[in-house]
Design an enzyme around this catalytic site. Structure first.
Site, PDB file in Angstrom:
ATOM      1  N   HIS A 305      -6.616   2.586  -2.380  1.00 20.47           N
ATOM      2  CA  HIS A 305      -5.814   2.759  -1.167  1.00 20.47           C
ATOM      3  C   HIS A 305      -4.686   3.764  -1.406  1.00 20.47           C
ATOM      4  O   HIS A 305      -4.515   4.718  -0.630  1.00 20.47           O
ATOM      5  CB  HIS A 305      -5.235   1.410  -0.733  1.00 20.47           C
ATOM      6  CG  HIS A 305      -4.364   1.477   0.479  1.00 20.47           C
ATOM      7  ND1 HIS A 305      -4.767   1.041   1.719  1.00 20.47           N
ATOM      8  CD2 HIS A 305      -3.099   1.945   0.658  1.00 20.47           C
ATOM      9  CE1 HIS A 305      -3.808   1.229   2.594  1.00 20.47           C
ATOM     10  NE2 HIS A 305      -2.770   1.784   1.963  1.00 20.47           N
ATOM     11  N   GLU A 306      -3.919   3.556  -2.466  1.00 20.58           N
ATOM     12  CA  GLU A 306      -2.768   4.422  -2.730  1.00 20.58           C
ATOM     13  C   GLU A 306      -3.195   5.841  -3.081  1.00 20.58           C
ATOM     14  O   GLU A 306      -2.556   6.810  -2.659  1.00 20.58           O
ATOM     15  CB  GLU A 306      -1.906   3.821  -3.850  1.00 20.58           C
ATOM     16  CG  GLU A 306      -1.330   2.449  -3.545  1.00 20.58           C
ATOM     17  CD  GLU A 306      -0.503   2.415  -2.275  1.00 20.58           C
ATOM     18  OE1 GLU A 306       0.205   3.399  -1.987  1.00 20.58           O
ATOM     19  OE2 GLU A 306      -0.557   1.402  -1.559  1.00 20.58           O
ATOM     20  N   HIS A 309      -3.741   8.387  -0.347  1.00 21.50           N
ATOM     21  CA  HIS A 309      -2.534   8.998   0.220  1.00 21.50           C
ATOM     22  C   HIS A 309      -2.147  10.272  -0.525  1.00 21.50           C
ATOM     23  O   HIS A 309      -1.509  11.162   0.044  1.00 21.50           O
ATOM     24  CB  HIS A 309      -1.346   8.028   0.134  1.00 21.50           C
ATOM     25  CG  HIS A 309      -1.377   6.899   1.108  1.00 21.50           C
ATOM     26  ND1 HIS A 309      -1.657   7.064   2.447  1.00 21.50           N
ATOM     27  CD2 HIS A 309      -1.134   5.565   0.935  1.00 21.50           C
ATOM     28  CE1 HIS A 309      -1.587   5.890   3.065  1.00 21.50           C
ATOM     29  NE2 HIS A 309      -1.290   4.966   2.167  1.00 21.50           N
ATOM     30  N   ASP A 320      -1.551   5.578   7.287  1.00 24.60           N
ATOM     31  CA  ASP A 320      -1.723   4.131   7.419  1.00 24.60           C
ATOM     32  C   ASP A 320      -1.759   3.775   8.900  1.00 24.60           C
ATOM     33  O   ASP A 320      -0.783   3.283   9.459  1.00 24.60           O
ATOM     34  CB  ASP A 320      -0.579   3.378   6.728  1.00 24.60           C
ATOM     35  CG  ASP A 320      -0.761   3.293   5.227  1.00 24.60           C
ATOM     36  OD1 ASP A 320      -1.917   3.257   4.768  1.00 24.60           O
ATOM     37  OD2 ASP A 320       0.252   3.268   4.511  1.00 24.60           O
TER      38      ASP A 320
END
Length: 354
Positions: A305-306, A309, A320
């Protein structure tokens, strides 16, 4: 005043002003009104008013009332969105503290002020458009369980900025001098756990890249069967897998402690794309290292997820727009492609046999 259609389209394609893990919460079209006004060269005041006939308790995370350097508004100049240099926070909706909420009686208002030059470079000066729209999660009474989300949109605020004065505003995120894969100050125990998390994420990303190349489950998670889009998704996963392959080399720096003051109770991790930084909060270490079934987050899930970004890993970085399977699959195709949690959910599904 509603935004012009061109500005709304621009924001939809490039950014989401405020985003939350709504997890299929009931949506309400009214109840909170937000007005923006200028109170200085780059300072903005947001006034939020309860327009309903009952008390409303809303979540402060990722709103105008968030004390961290999160995105509070979107900023545009000459038809282009101004890059955001702050942080994206990933929080645990199941463990929200009471302090994370603000309560308004019917007709009551609350205001927050912030400096938009702290998280965006406005040194060019001139005319800027400032605006925000999205969903604000709410809870019933004094509870901390999210029960709904209220849709809102602000006025479009025009600001004429003195670039020289804007350049003097101190950034909310300090510059990172050293560049290393995992911060050497990370204690051995945490470093070992994080290294294992990177290995889990590498496996997730590798399997997801292969699945995307084959077109598996793309329509479910990304609402597309287009071959070029599938290739783009696969390339992002390949880049993440490569980044996870070493704990001493790479384009990002991973911290085990809250170096940039983005953590608080309920926040799992955050990313600062402008500096290629990822930070784990205490809640990260409370997650299970590995989940073998379902779509719940584990250490590797959060890393994927991170890393979506991080523009240094693959550009453009994700936003998000939503969290959780039920809400993510309700996004538009364009939002699915640019939403971080869609990638984590997809990677978990194809890896765990979901």
């Amino acid at each position: 005043m509603h935004f012009t259609s061109s500005l709304l389209a621009l924001v939809a394609l490039t950014t989401q002003a405020l985003a939350f893990p709504l997890n299929d919460l009931p949506k309400r079209d009214s109840g909170l009104a937000v007005k923006l006004s200028s109170i200085g060269n780059t300072r903005v005041k947001a006034v939020i008013t309860n327009t309903a006939d009952h008390e409303i308790s809303f979540l402060k995370f990722n709103t105008f009332f968030d004390s961290s350097a999160t995105r509070k508004v979107s900023i545009a100049k000459d038809g282009s969105v101004v890059p955001f240099n702050g942080l994206y926070r990933y929080y645990n909706a199941a463990k929200l503290p009471k302090e994370a909420f603000k309560t308004l009686a019917p007709g009551a208002s609350a205001e927050a002020t912030f400096d938009i030059a702290e998280t965006s470079d406005l040194s060019a000066g001139g005319s800027f458009s400032v605006f925000s729209d999205g969903m604000i999660p709410v809870a019933d009474g004094s509870g901390t369980t999210l029960t709904g989300a209220i849709k809102y949109s602000t006025n479009e605020l025009k600001m004429n900025v003195d670039g020289a004065l804007a350049a003097k505003v101190q950034s909310a995120i300090p510059k990172l001098e050293k560049r290393t894969r995992i911060d050497p100050d990370c204690p051995g125990e945490y470093r070992n756990v994080l290294t294992q998390g990177l290995q889990t994420a590498a496996g997730y990303a590798s399997r997801a890249a292969e699945a995307a190349t084959n077109g598996d489950q793309l329509e479910e998670f990304f609402k597309t069967t287009d071959q070029q889009t599938a290739q783009n998704i696969a390339q992002r996963f390949q880049a993440i897998a490569q980044e996870c392959g070493s704990d001493s080399q790479g384009s990002t720096t991973y911290f085990c402690d809250d170096r940039f003051n983005g953590c608080e109770q309920g926040v799992i991790a955050y990313t600062i794309p402008a500096q290629s930084v990822v930070v784990n909060c205490p809640a990260y270490w409370e997650l299970p290292p590995v989940v073998n079934q379902g779509l719940d987050p584990d250490h590797g899930y959060v890393v994927v997820h991170e890393f979506t970004h991080a523009t240094s890993i693959f550009s453009p970085g994700t936003q998000d727009h939503a969290y959780g399977y039920e809400n993510c699959i309700r996004l538009s195709p364009e939002q699915c492609i640019s939403n971080a949690d869609n990638y984590s959910l997809y990677a978990a599904s194809v890896s765990r046999g979901g």
